[in-house]
Design an enzyme around this catalytic site. Sequence first.
Site, PDB file in Angstrom:
ATOM      1  N   HIS A  11       0.812  -1.127   0.317  1.00  0.00           N
ATOM      2  CA  HIS A  11       0.101  -0.406  -0.173  1.00  0.00           C
ATOM      3  C   HIS A  11       0.730   1.113   0.215  1.00  0.00           C
ATOM      4  O   HIS A  11       1.249   2.031   0.926  1.00  0.00           O
ATOM      5  CB  HIS A  11      -0.533  -0.171   1.052  1.00  0.00           C
ATOM      6  N   SER A  28      -4.035   5.771   4.322  1.00  0.00           N
ATOM      7  CA  SER A  28      -4.812   6.204   4.425  1.00  0.00           C
ATOM      8  C   SER A  28      -5.018   7.689   4.509  1.00  0.00           C
ATOM      9  O   SER A  28      -5.361   7.884   5.889  1.00  0.00           O
ATOM     10  CB  SER A  28      -6.097   5.589   3.412  1.00  0.00           C
ATOM     11  N   GLY A  29      -5.032   8.355   3.582  1.00  0.00           N
ATOM     12  CA  GLY A  29      -5.303  10.025   3.941  1.00  0.00           C
ATOM     13  C   GLY A  29      -4.860  10.853   4.359  1.00  0.00           C
ATOM     14  O   GLY A  29      -4.126  11.937   4.841  1.00  0.00           O
ATOM     15  N   LYS A  32      -0.575  10.465   0.145  1.00  0.00           N
ATOM     16  CA  LYS A  32       1.234   9.845  -0.555  1.00  0.00           C
ATOM     17  C   LYS A  32       0.607  10.129  -2.133  1.00  0.00           C
ATOM     18  O   LYS A  32       1.677  10.971  -2.610  1.00  0.00           O
ATOM     19  CB  LYS A  32       0.827   8.199  -0.527  1.00  0.00           C
ATOM     20  N   ASP A  50      -1.533   4.622  -4.901  1.00  0.00           N
ATOM     21  CA  ASP A  50      -2.154   3.490  -3.997  1.00  0.00           C
ATOM     22  C   ASP A  50      -1.988   2.159  -3.813  1.00  0.00           C
ATOM     23  O   ASP A  50      -1.436   2.078  -2.379  1.00  0.00           O
ATOM     24  CB  ASP A  50      -3.673   3.663  -4.424  1.00  0.00           C
ATOM     25  N   GLU A  74      -5.012   9.510  -8.638  1.00  0.00           N
ATOM     26  CA  GLU A  74      -5.792   9.919  -7.698  1.00  0.00           C
ATOM     27  C   GLU A  74      -5.456  11.779  -7.006  1.00  0.00           C
ATOM     28  O   GLU A  74      -4.409  12.183  -5.990  1.00  0.00           O
ATOM     29  CB  GLU A  74      -6.748   9.168  -6.281  1.00  0.00           C
ATOM     30  N   ARG A 104      15.691  19.301  12.882  1.00  0.00           N
ATOM     31  CA  ARG A 104      15.923  20.661  12.121  1.00  0.00           C
ATOM     32  C   ARG A 104      17.045  20.142  10.799  1.00  0.00           C
ATOM     33  O   ARG A 104      17.064  19.675   9.746  1.00  0.00           O
ATOM     34  CB  ARG A 104      16.495  21.070  12.448  1.00  0.00           C
TER      35      ARG A 104
END
Length: 145
Positions: A11, A28-29, A32, A50, A74, A104
Amino acid sequence: MGAAENTQTQHATCIAVQEKAALILGPSGSGKSSLALQLIALGARLVSDDRTLLRLEDDALLAQAPSSISGLIEARGVGLIRLDPVGPVPVSLIVDLARSEEKRLPHPHSREMMGITLPCLFNAPSPHFAAAILLSLTGSISPAQ
């Protein structure tokens, strides 16, 4: 090693620059596809969105798109965008969006995938992150030494 042991579907989203791929991991979300679109706008090419097929070949981890989604990415709120995909391409860098970079000037990170240890960048949500990934792939800069 049989074919089943040296191939897996991850994934992940994947882009390539100059025959080097960055595998973008995260839930998911996590962004990516958005990060991949930024990289593509800067000159990268789409490998897969995906889901990414990974295959061990010699000492390399090769990435390509499953045929069912090849060339599609997407853009949330816009829809599916069709692009000319590349692949298989050797993975040279992992970008882990599930982990945030706290420092940093961080020490180098690495991640093992299918027996191959690769450099890994943690999510650094800033306007320069996509450009830094692109420059890391092209060898124009090296992540923290």
